[in-house]
Design an enzyme around this catalytic site. Structure first.
Site, PDB file in Angstrom:
ATOM      1  N   HIS A 211      -5.098   0.347   3.353  1.00 20.06           N
ATOM      2  CA  HIS A 211      -3.693   0.479   3.162  1.00 20.06           C
ATOM      3  C   HIS A 211      -3.037   0.300   2.053  1.00 20.06           C
ATOM      4  O   HIS A 211      -2.198   1.137   1.613  1.00 20.06           O
ATOM      5  CB  HIS A 211      -3.323  -0.591   4.262  1.00 20.06           C
ATOM      6  CG  HIS A 211      -1.771  -0.967   4.174  1.00 20.06           C
ATOM      7  ND1 HIS A 211      -0.711  -0.615   5.357  1.00 20.06           N
ATOM      8  CD2 HIS A 211      -1.012  -1.568   3.441  1.00 20.06           C
ATOM      9  CE1 HIS A 211       0.379  -0.844   5.170  1.00 20.06           C
ATOM     10  NE2 HIS A 211       0.372  -1.447   3.941  1.00 20.06           N
ATOM     11  N   GLU A 212      -3.506  -0.699   1.450  1.00 19.01           N
ATOM     12  CA  GLU A 212      -3.244  -0.891  -0.004  1.00 19.01           C
ATOM     13  C   GLU A 212      -3.711   0.542  -0.940  1.00 19.01           C
ATOM     14  O   GLU A 212      -2.674   0.981  -1.876  1.00 19.01           O
ATOM     15  CB  GLU A 212      -3.576  -2.017  -0.824  1.00 19.01           C
ATOM     16  CG  GLU A 212      -3.130  -3.436   0.067  1.00 19.01           C
ATOM     17  CD  GLU A 212      -1.680  -3.502   0.160  1.00 19.01           C
ATOM     18  OE1 GLU A 212      -0.889  -2.691  -0.358  1.00 19.01           O
ATOM     19  OE2 GLU A 212      -1.292  -4.277   1.222  1.00 19.01           O
ATOM     20  N   HIS A 215      -1.062   3.065  -0.796  1.00 21.34           N
ATOM     21  CA  HIS A 215      -0.047   2.896  -1.516  1.00 21.34           C
ATOM     22  C   HIS A 215      -0.161   3.272  -2.790  1.00 21.34           C
ATOM     23  O   HIS A 215       0.646   4.228  -3.468  1.00 21.34           O
ATOM     24  CB  HIS A 215       0.586   1.396  -1.417  1.00 21.34           C
ATOM     25  CG  HIS A 215       1.171   1.264  -0.211  1.00 21.34           C
ATOM     26  ND1 HIS A 215       2.326   1.604   0.506  1.00 21.34           N
ATOM     27  CD2 HIS A 215       1.318  -0.273   0.495  1.00 21.34           C
ATOM     28  CE1 HIS A 215       2.560   0.797   1.417  1.00 21.34           C
ATOM     29  NE2 HIS A 215       1.989  -0.107   1.555  1.00 21.34           N
TER      30      HIS A 215
HETATM   31 ZN   LIG Z   1       2.239  -1.699   2.798  1.00 21.79          ZN
END
Ligand SMILES: [Zn+2]
Length: 294
Positions: A211-212, A215
């Site tokens: 997830h990170e 980003h």
């Molecule tokens: Zn996030």
């Protein structure tokens, strides 16, 4: 075939990485520099101060779209394999957090599986182990000092920090658009117990890392800006009003077509629930890469 080979190369390279001996680095003063993105645990009721405001997201998009216009289609072709070097920064306090190399390797495999359909692959470049109790227990408060001391490589290098992020925060990342203003802060920070086999129930399969890194590659949350807006700027992720928690099959929070993308890595679902990026996200990541990291 290509995918398997890249991962095999990654594993071979990882085995040859020489881990640095634990080193003690003096604690530095804390700063009030806030991270740009975050993933929080369900029910933690943490205010989403790291979700970019609609205004900030709009400004980032303007810069991004301006840059993309100048790129050739070839550079933004998401079907071309992209291999990214990873520098692991293991911050610990001497008794906790000194994540073993085999667990870092499992994290890398989870990321490689998550990004495989996007033709994005991660290979280990280095592992640094740093004993610093202050950084370990408060990586947010010490972000500037910690990253200034540790960050390796250039804009194309992923620095992957592990530390203790406390009871609610699982991780945070910087966006590609942040790099120019503060290159030293570039990277992702994740809770060391979120790595595969970690202690955080429902969030210990390594998907916080995925997830990170999403980003870091330029993706917003699937619920960015809520219903009836530009949302996450990706056309093939259905609109979503707010973060999903757990694994709420059939959740549908916006009038626009499509159920909430609860299985997407950029939602807040449990690790067992999230397993995909979309084609549109792959294209966005590739354009972001060409615009800011290539
Ligand atoms: Zn996030």
């Amino acid at each position: 075939m290509k995918r398997a080979r890249v991962i095999a190369v990654a594993l071979a390279a990882f085995a040859s990485v020489t881990a640095h001996a634990p080193a003690t680095v003096a604690a530095a003063p804390t700063t009030d520099c806030a991270p740009q993105n975050a993933r929080v645990r369900a029910g933690a009721h943490v205010k989403e101060r790291n979700q970019p405001s609609a205004a900030k997201a709009a400004a980032m998009e303007k810069d991004f779209r301006g840059k993309v216009q100048t790129l050739s289609a070839n550079r933004t072709n998401w079907t071309k394999p992209l291999v990214i070097r990873v520098h692991f920064q293991v911050v610990h306090n001497g008794t906790e957090g000194n994540v073993p190399t085999r667990q870092l390797l499992k994290q890398l495999l989870v990321m490689n599986q998550g990004f495989a359909k996007q033709q994005i692959y991660f290979v280990p470049a280095s592992v640094k182990r740093v004993k610093n109790a202050a950084w370990f227990s408060d990586p947010e408060g010490n972000e500037q000092a910690m990253k200034t001391a540790l960050r390796k490589g250039g804009r194309a290098d992923l620095n992957f920090y592990t530390a203790d992020l406390g009871e609610s925060l699982l991780g945070w990342a910087t966006f590609p658009t942040d790099y120019a203003a503060d290159p030293k802060l570039d990277g992702v920070v994740v809770h060391y117990q979120s790595l595969p086999g970690g202690a955080i129930t429902n969030y210990n399969e390594g998907d916080t890392g995925t997830h990170e890194v999403g980003h870091w590659m330029g993706l917003y949350h699937t619920f960015q800006d809520g219903c009836g807006t530009a949302g996450d700027r990706v056309a093939d992720t259905p609109e979503e009003e707010s973060p999903a928690q757990g694994c709420p099959t059939g959740r549908d929070t916006c009038p626009a077509p499509g159920a909430d993308p609860i299985h997407n890595f950029m939602d807040y679902s449990y690790d067992a629930c999230m397993y995909e990026f979309t084609k549109g996200q792959g294209q966005r990541m590739r354009e972001m890469w060409a615009a800011y990291r290539a």
